[in-house]
Enzyme design. Structure first.
Site, PDB file in Angstrom:
ATOM      1  N   HIS A  69      36.624  35.153  41.535  1.00 49.51           N
ATOM      2  CA  HIS A  69      36.493  36.536  41.079  1.00 49.51           C
ATOM      3  C   HIS A  69      37.839  37.161  40.730  1.00 49.51           C
ATOM      4  O   HIS A  69      37.966  38.379  40.682  1.00 49.51           O
ATOM      5  CB  HIS A  69      35.800  37.392  42.153  1.00 49.51           C
ATOM      6  CG  HIS A  69      34.406  36.953  42.460  1.00 49.51           C
ATOM      7  ND1 HIS A  69      33.645  37.536  43.450  1.00 49.51           N
ATOM      8  CD2 HIS A  69      33.622  35.986  41.914  1.00 49.51           C
ATOM      9  CE1 HIS A  69      32.459  36.940  43.513  1.00 49.51           C
ATOM     10  NE2 HIS A  69      32.431  35.997  42.580  1.00 49.51           N
TER      11      HIS A  69
ATOM     12  N   ARG B 103      42.462  42.778  38.680  1.00 43.23           N
ATOM     13  CA  ARG B 103      41.933  44.131  38.856  1.00 43.23           C
ATOM     14  C   ARG B 103      42.641  44.859  39.994  1.00 43.23           C
ATOM     15  O   ARG B 103      43.098  44.250  40.958  1.00 43.23           O
ATOM     16  CB  ARG B 103      40.424  44.129  39.106  1.00 43.23           C
ATOM     17  CG  ARG B 103      39.941  43.297  40.268  1.00 43.23           C
ATOM     18  CD  ARG B 103      38.424  43.387  40.397  1.00 43.23           C
ATOM     19  NE  ARG B 103      37.882  42.293  41.181  1.00 43.23           N
ATOM     20  CZ  ARG B 103      36.599  42.189  41.544  1.00 43.23           C
ATOM     21  NH1 ARG B 103      35.739  43.116  41.209  1.00 43.23           N
ATOM     22  NH2 ARG B 103      36.186  41.148  42.243  1.00 43.23           N
TER      23      ARG B 103
ATOM     24  N   ASP C 189      35.046  33.726  45.268  1.00 41.35           N
ATOM     25  CA  ASP C 189      35.332  35.151  45.468  1.00 41.35           C
ATOM     26  C   ASP C 189      36.769  35.384  45.019  1.00 41.35           C
ATOM     27  O   ASP C 189      37.312  34.582  44.272  1.00 41.35           O
ATOM     28  CB  ASP C 189      35.090  35.565  46.922  1.00 41.35           C
ATOM     29  CG  ASP C 189      34.642  37.026  47.040  1.00 41.35           C
ATOM     30  OD1 ASP C 189      35.336  37.886  46.458  1.00 41.35           O
ATOM     31  OD2 ASP C 189      33.625  37.317  47.697  1.00 41.35           O
ATOM     32  N   ASP C 190      37.385  36.468  45.495  1.00 41.20           N
ATOM     33  CA  ASP C 190      38.736  36.768  45.052  1.00 41.20           C
ATOM     34  C   ASP C 190      39.687  35.620  45.378  1.00 41.20           C
ATOM     35  O   ASP C 190      39.668  35.077  46.483  1.00 41.20           O
ATOM     36  CB  ASP C 190      39.251  38.036  45.727  1.00 41.20           C
ATOM     37  CG  ASP C 190      38.484  39.277  45.303  1.00 41.20           C
ATOM     38  OD1 ASP C 190      37.929  39.289  44.185  1.00 41.20           O
ATOM     39  OD2 ASP C 190      38.435  40.241  46.092  1.00 41.20           O
TER      40      ASP C 190
ATOM     41  N   ASP D 164      36.893  33.972  49.779  1.00 43.62           N
ATOM     42  CA  ASP D 164      38.191  34.427  49.291  1.00 43.62           C
ATOM     43  C   ASP D 164      39.282  33.410  49.617  1.00 43.62           C
ATOM     44  O   ASP D 164      39.302  32.841  50.713  1.00 43.62           O
ATOM     45  CB  ASP D 164      38.549  35.770  49.917  1.00 43.62           C
ATOM     46  CG  ASP D 164      37.591  36.876  49.512  1.00 43.62           C
ATOM     47  OD1 ASP D 164      36.398  36.768  49.850  1.00 43.62           O
ATOM     48  OD2 ASP D 164      38.020  37.842  48.879  1.00 43.62           O
TER      49      ASP D 164
ATOM     50  N   LYS E 221      41.303  47.897  42.375  1.00 44.41           N
ATOM     51  CA  LYS E 221      40.094  48.646  42.674  1.00 44.41           C
ATOM     52  C   LYS E 221      40.313  49.496  43.921  1.00 44.41           C
ATOM     53  O   LYS E 221      40.833  49.028  44.926  1.00 44.41           O
ATOM     54  CB  LYS E 221      38.892  47.716  42.860  1.00 44.41           C
ATOM     55  CG  LYS E 221      39.073  46.592  43.868  1.00 44.41           C
ATOM     56  CD  LYS E 221      37.865  45.663  43.879  1.00 44.41           C
ATOM     57  CE  LYS E 221      38.014  44.545  44.906  1.00 44.41           C
ATOM     58  NZ  LYS E 221      36.866  43.619  44.907  1.00 44.41           N
TER      59      LYS E 221
END
Length: 351
Positions: free
Chosen positions: A213, A245, A190-191, A169, A247
């Site tokens: 991501h 997103r 990743d994020d 991340d 989540k």
């Protein structure tokens, strides 16, 4: 006249120090140094570059040359920074080199222990121009920060795309207030941003996210404290699997309120352009969404771009407790239709 000038010079010199090894650092922090320059330091295996203890308010810390770290299977962090009224600066040409390939095994958190890179807990401070290369795991862990601005940061993990990096991340933010991350670049696995519980007034603006991501706001993960007043604006998300997103965890508790995505460009997204989910579990959407962490006052405005043909433009799967959404997006290219349920009544979502 000469002697007065000499005294002025000595006083100025005494306020700055260059540190070239870890042993010198403690004395540098204890002295009356307004500027500490860390240059070409090799940090021993299993130790953090400690800018957390004894660092006085008002200090400027400069990173220069190449900062490296010994190899050990541990949790890190490689660098830890804490304090008030600090100015953390990356000098031109410096690199904080995690040499992540020594840890990468293609398994991320499920594989060998890997150190997170830079832990930050700052108040009324500024972090400018840091260049982090090849982080073994997370890049910047921003925790308990207040009134702090991160600008012109680079997280460069592009080598990890072919060498087994995962869960790298870029910025993880939790338990923070009035934090800005601006004009920065992340290339990772990743994020780009993973924003978690107990955050208020976080600004993520004019940043470029590549290879990972996407940008994620994550509610109900562990800590039930709310996420409020989040502004993500003027960003580009390029060649990520997800664009943006929100989540929330399946079975999680909390609140996500006042999240704005504005003027976001998505380019070559492989899976989903915009995803809003209330059933996040074990790495992705899983089962039915649950109440308990509602998504309220969500704004999607001028989010635009393309998804690859086999992807999904917009996907929504939330429970019946969402409210007050505003939606304006133009994401095209994806042909796979997936869930589109739970948006508040009256909101037109182009799923």
């Amino acid at each position: 006249m000469f002697s007065v000038g000499l005294l002025v010079f000595v006083a100025a010199a005494a306020s700055a120090i260059e540190v070239n090894n870890i042993q010198q650092l403690e004395n540098a922090k204890k002295g009356n140094n307004k500027v500490i320059t860390l240059k070409n330091i090799q940090v021993p295996a299993g130790q953090s570059l400690d800018l957390m203890t004894n660092l006085k308010p008002g200090t400027t810390v400069e990173f220069a040359g190449r900062i490296t770290f010994g190899f050990k299977l541990w949790d890190g962090p490689l660098v830890k920074i804490k304090g008030k009224n600090l100015n953390i600066v990356g000098k031109p040409g410096h690199v904080i080199d995690g040499e992540g390939r020594r840890w990468w095994d293609g398994k991320g958190q499920r594989g060998n222990r890997k150190p997170n890179s830079i832990y930050v807990q700052l108040e009324d401070s500024k972090v400018t121009g840091l260049y982090l290369k090849n982080a073994p795991a997370w890049g910047f862990s921003i925790n308990g920060c207040k009134n702090t601005h991160f600008q012109q940061i680079t997280v460069d993990n592009k080598d990890g795309h072919t060498k087994g990096a995962l869960n790298t991340d870029g910025f993880g933010v939790a338990a923070s207030r009035n934090v800005r991350i601006t004009n920065s670049k992340v290339n990772n696995q990743d994020d780009c941003l993973a924003l978690q519980s107990d955050c208020d007034h976080i600004y993520f603006e004019n940043n470029v996210c590549e290879g990972g991501h996407g940008i994620a706001v994550i509610g109900g993960y562990g800590n039930p404290k709310p996420i409020t007043n989040i502004f993500i604006r003027g960003c580009q998300v390029i060649k990520n699997n997800i664009g943006i997103r929100v989540k929330t965890m399946r079975g999680g508790k909390g609140l996500v309120k006042g999240v704005t995505f504005d003027n976001i460009v998505l380019k070559d997204i492989s899976d989903t352009g915009i995803m809003i989910m209330g059933n996040y579990y074990n790495g992705g959407p899983n089962g039915n969404p649950t109440n308990g962490c509602p998504i309220q006052d969500l704004t999607i405005n001028n989010v635009r771009g393309n998804v690859y043909k086999n992807g999904t433009n917009v996907r929504i799967v939330v429970a019946n407790d969402a409210s007050n959404w505003k939606w304006n997006s133009n994401v095209a290219g994806g042909t796979q239709k997936r869930e589109c349920k739970g948006a508040p009544r009256g909101v037109r979502v182009p799923c």
